[in-house]
Motif scaffolding. Structure first.
Motif, PDB file in Angstrom:
ATOM      1  N   UNK A   2       0.941  -1.498  -0.140  1.00 47.25           N
ATOM      2  CA  UNK A   2       0.019  -0.267  -0.197  1.00 47.25           C
ATOM      3  C   UNK A   2       0.565   0.957  -0.038  1.00 47.25           C
ATOM      4  N   UNK A   3       0.115   2.541  -0.224  1.00 46.39           N
ATOM      5  CA  UNK A   3       1.070   3.614  -0.182  1.00 46.39           C
ATOM      6  C   UNK A   3       0.312   4.391   0.295  1.00 46.39           C
ATOM      7  N   UNK A   4       0.217   5.980   1.139  1.00 47.21           N
ATOM      8  CA  UNK A   4      -0.437   7.285   1.172  1.00 47.21           C
ATOM      9  C   UNK A   4      -0.194   7.769   0.003  1.00 47.21           C
ATOM     10  N   UNK A   5      -0.947   8.272  -0.809  1.00 41.15           N
ATOM     11  CA  UNK A   5      -0.803   9.456  -1.299  1.00 41.15           C
ATOM     12  C   UNK A   5      -0.989  10.167  -1.056  1.00 41.15           C
ATOM     13  N   UNK A   6      -0.804  11.726  -0.582  1.00 40.63           N
ATOM     14  CA  UNK A   6      -0.583  13.319  -0.604  1.00 40.63           C
ATOM     15  C   UNK A   6      -0.972  14.031  -1.847  1.00 40.63           C
ATOM     16  N   UNK A   7      -1.944  14.803  -1.463  1.00 41.45           N
ATOM     17  CA  UNK A   7      -2.783  15.770  -2.350  1.00 41.45           C
ATOM     18  C   UNK A   7      -2.645  17.310  -1.292  1.00 41.45           C
ATOM     19  N   UNK A   8      -2.892  18.027  -2.812  1.00 37.74           N
ATOM     20  CA  UNK A   8      -3.479  19.298  -2.544  1.00 37.74           C
ATOM     21  C   UNK A   8      -5.078  19.565  -3.159  1.00 37.74           C
ATOM     22  N   UNK A   9      -5.942  19.639  -2.122  1.00 40.10           N
ATOM     23  CA  UNK A   9      -7.494  20.106  -3.064  1.00 40.10           C
ATOM     24  C   UNK A   9      -7.438  21.491  -3.847  1.00 40.10           C
ATOM     25  N   UNK A  10      -8.116  21.984  -4.003  1.00 47.59           N
ATOM     26  CA  UNK A  10      -8.915  23.341  -5.124  1.00 47.59           C
ATOM     27  C   UNK A  10      -8.365  24.169  -3.644  1.00 47.59           C
ATOM     28  N   UNK A  11      -8.685  24.110  -2.266  1.00 46.47           N
ATOM     29  CA  UNK A  11      -8.797  25.482  -1.650  1.00 46.47           C
ATOM     30  C   UNK A  11      -7.381  24.977  -1.060  1.00 46.47           C
ATOM     31  N   UNK A  12      -6.816  24.571  -1.730  1.00 45.20           N
ATOM     32  CA  UNK A  12      -4.729  24.294  -0.994  1.00 45.20           C
ATOM     33  C   UNK A  12      -4.677  23.730  -0.230  1.00 45.20           C
ATOM     34  N   UNK A  13      -5.737  22.797   0.320  1.00 47.58           N
ATOM     35  CA  UNK A  13      -5.732  22.020   1.970  1.00 47.58           C
ATOM     36  C   UNK A  13      -4.635  20.211   1.584  1.00 47.58           C
ATOM     37  N   UNK A  14      -4.177  19.642   2.380  1.00 49.88           N
ATOM     38  CA  UNK A  14      -3.559  19.207   2.420  1.00 49.88           C
ATOM     39  C   UNK A  14      -4.577  18.044   3.115  1.00 49.88           C
ATOM     40  N   UNK A  15      -4.433  16.390   2.210  1.00 53.05           N
ATOM     41  CA  UNK A  15      -5.466  15.133   1.637  1.00 53.05           C
ATOM     42  C   UNK A  15      -4.613  14.526   1.170  1.00 53.05           C
ATOM     43  N   UNK A  16      -4.911  12.974   2.272  1.00 50.69           N
ATOM     44  CA  UNK A  16      -4.061  11.693   1.853  1.00 50.69           C
ATOM     45  C   UNK A  16      -4.825  10.998   1.414  1.00 50.69           C
ATOM     46  N   UNK A  21      -2.141  -2.424  -2.229  1.00 44.05           N
ATOM     47  CA  UNK A  21      -1.492  -2.852  -3.565  1.00 44.05           C
ATOM     48  C   UNK A  21      -2.155  -2.881  -5.496  1.00 44.05           C
ATOM     49  N   UNK A  22      -3.670  -3.064  -5.129  1.00 49.14           N
ATOM     50  CA  UNK A  22      -4.401  -3.091  -7.044  1.00 49.14           C
ATOM     51  C   UNK A  22      -4.383  -1.416  -6.405  1.00 49.14           C
ATOM     52  N   UNK A  23      -4.125   0.090  -5.944  1.00 52.54           N
ATOM     53  CA  UNK A  23      -4.684   1.355  -6.879  1.00 52.54           C
ATOM     54  C   UNK A  23      -5.883   1.509  -5.336  1.00 52.54           C
ATOM     55  N   UNK A  24      -6.149   0.818  -5.610  1.00 50.01           N
ATOM     56  CA  UNK A  24      -7.898   0.817  -4.490  1.00 50.01           C
ATOM     57  C   UNK A  24      -7.659   1.834  -3.659  1.00 50.01           C
ATOM     58  N   UNK A  25      -8.768   3.006  -3.112  1.00 47.05           N
ATOM     59  CA  UNK A  25      -8.372   3.790  -2.301  1.00 47.05           C
ATOM     60  C   UNK A  25      -9.505   3.186  -1.587  1.00 47.05           C
ATOM     61  N   UNK A  26      -8.232   3.106  -0.358  1.00 47.30           N
ATOM     62  CA  UNK A  26      -9.318   1.899   0.746  1.00 47.30           C
ATOM     63  C   UNK A  26      -9.721   3.594   1.923  1.00 47.30           C
ATOM     64  N   UNK A  27      -8.892   4.093   2.288  1.00 43.78           N
ATOM     65  CA  UNK A  27      -8.901   5.506   3.282  1.00 43.78           C
ATOM     66  C   UNK A  27      -8.369   6.848   2.968  1.00 43.78           C
ATOM     67  N   UNK A  28      -8.860   7.537   3.468  1.00 38.00           N
ATOM     68  CA  UNK A  28      -9.721   9.234   2.573  1.00 38.00           C
ATOM     69  C   UNK A  28      -9.680  10.314   3.923  1.00 38.00           C
ATOM     70  N   UNK A  29      -8.424  10.691   4.150  1.00 40.46           N
ATOM     71  CA  UNK A  29      -7.894  11.769   4.931  1.00 40.46           C
ATOM     72  C   UNK A  29      -9.703  12.587   4.741  1.00 40.46           C
ATOM     73  N   UNK A  30      -9.573  13.540   5.562  1.00 45.66           N
ATOM     74  CA  UNK A  30      -9.915  15.116   6.285  1.00 45.66           C
ATOM     75  C   UNK A  30      -8.872  15.884   5.443  1.00 45.66           C
ATOM     76  N   UNK A  31      -9.549  17.234   5.102  1.00 45.65           N
ATOM     77  CA  UNK A  31      -8.480  18.291   4.688  1.00 45.65           C
ATOM     78  C   UNK A  31      -8.118  19.234   5.843  1.00 45.65           C
ATOM     79  N   UNK A  32      -6.847  19.438   5.589  1.00 50.10           N
ATOM     80  CA  UNK A  32      -5.529  19.988   6.679  1.00 50.10           C
ATOM     81  C   UNK A  32      -5.071  21.087   5.632  1.00 50.10           C
TER      82      UNK A  32
END
Length: 110
Positions: A2-16, A21-32
């Motif tokens: 597995x991997x944690x993928x960090x991205x910035x959303x349109x509002x400039x906040x960070x999410x992961x 392993x198959x690329x499917x999202x299994x957990x999503x974070x709040x906005x930081x």
């Protein structure tokens, strides 16, 4: 693996997202508000995913199952997708437990 993928959303906040392993999202974070807060969220997922009591199993109004992963203080640190059945949700929880402790971090927020 597995991997944690960090991205910035349109509002400039960070999410992961925690991806299996198959690329499917299994957990999503709040906005930081900051990258360091997002990193702390990832560490909290690593630590708390080992404890089954930290997984709050829920049913949405549409009848679909989902779960939240909570920190020791009761704050939600990650939410799952909606699952068609409780069995599928339990598989999702097992996947988080399996993947989170050793997941790599893919920072795409730059």
């Amino acid at each position: 693996m597995g991997k944690f993928e960090i991205k910035k959303d349109k509002a400039g906040k960070f999410r992961f997202n925690l991806k299996a392993g198959n690329g499917q999202v299994i957990l999503s974070s709040e906005a930081y508000n900051s990258k360091s807060a997002c990193d702390n969220g990832i560490e909290s997922v690593r630590k708390n995913s080992a404890d089954d009591a930290r997984f709050e199993r829920k049913t949405a109004k549409n009848g679909k199952a989902y779960f939240n992963l909570k920190a020791a203080n009761g704050q939600v640190i990650g939410a799952s997708q909606m699952y068609a059945s409780e069995a599928s949700m339990e598989n999702g929880i097992a996947s988080v437990k399996n993947n989170a402790p050793d997941a790599s971090i893919d920072d795409q927020s730059e």
